[in-house]
Write an enzyme that holds these catalytic residues in place. Structure first.
Site, PDB file in Angstrom:
ATOM      1  N   THR A 106      45.210  36.322  38.115  1.00  0.00           N
ATOM      2  CA  THR A 106      44.966  35.394  39.578  1.00  0.00           C
ATOM      3  C   THR A 106      45.531  34.480  38.924  1.00  0.00           C
ATOM      4  OG1 THR A 106      43.452  36.953  40.906  1.00  0.00           O
ATOM      5  CG2 THR A 106      43.495  34.606  41.337  1.00  0.00           C
ATOM      6  N   THR A 131      41.723  39.031  36.275  1.00  0.00           N
ATOM      7  CA  THR A 131      39.805  39.302  35.638  1.00  0.00           C
ATOM      8  C   THR A 131      39.109  40.671  35.988  1.00  0.00           C
ATOM      9  OG1 THR A 131      39.221  38.079  38.230  1.00  0.00           O
ATOM     10  CG2 THR A 131      39.300  37.193  36.522  1.00  0.00           C
ATOM     11  N   ASP A 132      39.926  41.854  37.236  1.00  0.00           N
ATOM     12  CA  ASP A 132      39.263  42.655  36.891  1.00  0.00           C
ATOM     13  C   ASP A 132      38.838  43.425  36.273  1.00  0.00           C
ATOM     14  OD1 ASP A 132      39.522  42.236  39.850  1.00  0.00           O
ATOM     15  OD2 ASP A 132      41.643  43.247  40.157  1.00  0.00           O
TER      16      ASP A 132
HETATM   17  N1  GLU Z   1      42.377  40.119  40.234  1.00  0.00           N
HETATM   18  C1  GLU Z   1      43.677  40.537  39.882  1.00  0.00           C
HETATM   19  C2  GLU Z   1      43.538  40.685  38.264  1.00  0.00           C
HETATM   20  O1  GLU Z   1      42.592  40.704  37.670  1.00  0.00           O
HETATM   21  C3  GLU Z   1      45.078  39.642  40.619  1.00  0.00           C
HETATM   22  C4  GLU Z   1      46.025  40.199  40.515  1.00  0.00           C
HETATM   23  C5  GLU Z   1      47.038  40.491  40.564  1.00  0.00           C
HETATM   24  O2  GLU Z   1      47.350  38.776  39.305  1.00  0.00           O
HETATM   25  O3  GLU Z   1      48.225  40.491  40.704  1.00  0.00           O
HETATM   26  O4  GLU Z   1      44.599  40.853  37.492  1.00  0.00           O
END
Ligand code: GLU
Length: 324
Positions: free
Chosen positions: A11, A83-84
């Protein structure tokens, strides 16, 4: 000597365009007020992906880059990513990080163009921690929201809040206050595991996670040992499963390591408090390995690293006893 920042996507890099364009590491750092005066930051763009698409191999490559950086004199390393999966990647880094120098993982919950974007503040705080004498020797750290967490204990606890990261079992290690790193605690030092895992072996070492649910007979576990080298069970409460599932898990534990964790989100599994079929003592007697305080996701990371390194059942059990 400054900091090396490795950008992996997430993100913090999402620029908001419909074609999924991303900011480079240099663009991310250029948007951080005061960074230039704080420390020289050498930026490396390694990946530009959502963190759900990162692999163990890519994270171990990042550790290798970070190790080279500190060997060449960097004060510390910052990794930016989504962060996921950060609680898993940070734990993996912590397992193998052999250096005193901090390696700090950070990211953002709000995209750069959103009101109140948290990426710049998180990068600034992460660089402060990466260069702080107080943070040396604490292993891999996670810094967001001006809070410092130990990679070995941190969890993502909310899907959208910038205060999503918490360490329910231990509490946070420190704060960044008025630009100063205030460490309140240091995690105990642990022997690092070898980082140089054979990649083909790592890829072939699959570890499954089964979350136990009400009225679960575990039918989908049948034949699991033909594809998976290990299994993590996220049991109820203190490490319980339905009584009917216990023999299935016991039979699996005779073939592959089966690790018992709690699906609750905090606390440890028990060892000898309950005795019904499917209770923790029943499962441990059937050969399951107790993961202590490790949550299911971290237990899965540890089990995969141990198995990919060629450890047998005894060494796996010892490692969980030490780190769980
Ligand atoms: N929150 C998502 C992650 O952990 C973001 C997704 C993205 O970067 O497209 O990566």
């Amino acid at each position: 000597m400054g900091v090396v920042l490795v950008a992996l996507g997430g993100t913090i890099s999402v620029s908001g365009g419909v074609r999924g364009e991303r900011l480079t590491g240099a663009e991310i750092t250029a948007a951080v007020p005061g960074l230039e005066e704080l420390a020289p930051v050498d930026v490396l763009d390694a990946h530009a992906v959502p963190s759900g698409s990162l692999t163990f191999g890519q994270i171990l490559d990042t550790v290798a880059v970070a190790s080279r950086a500190v060997a060449e004199g960097a004060d510390g390393v910052v990794v930016t990513q989504g962060t996921d999966t950060l609680e898993e990647t940070a734990f993996l880094v912590d397992l193998v990080w052999p250096h005193e120098e901090p390696i700090v993982l950070t990211g953002a919950m709000r995209q750069p163009a959103m009101a109140g974007a948290d990426g710049p503040a998180n990068v600034l705080a992460a660089v402060r921690v990466a260069t702080a004498r107080e943070a040396r020797g604490a292993g891999a750290l996670v810094v967001l929201n001006d809070e410092v967490h130990a990679a070995r204990w941190v969890r993502k606890t909310h899907s959208t809040s910038p205060a999503t990261f918490a360490s329910p079992n231990a509490g946070l290690l420190g704060h960044v206050v008025e630009g100063r790193v205030r460490m309140l605690l240091t995690p105990p030092p642990r022997e690092p595991l070898p980082a140089g895992l054979d990649r083909a072996r790592l890829e072939a070492t699959r570890v499954a996670l089964h979350v136990v649910t009400l009225d679960d007979d575990g039918a989908r576990l049948d034949g699991l040992e033909t594809t998976y080298a290990g299994l993590v069970v996220a049991g109820f409460g203190v490490g319980h499963v339905p009584g009917v599932l216990a023999p299935r898990l016991g039979a699996l534990a005779e073939r592959i390591p089966v690790v018992l964790t709690s699906r609750t989100g905090a606390g440890s599994v028990l060892r000898h408090t309950y005795h019904a079929p499917g209770s923790e003592s029943d499962l441990l007697q059937r050969g399951l390995i107790d993961a202590g305080f490790l949550d299911p996701y971290k237990a899965r990371v540890l089990l995969r690293v141990l198995l990919a390194a060629g450890n047998g059942p005894r060494a796996v059990a010892d490692a969980f006893a030490l780190r769980g």
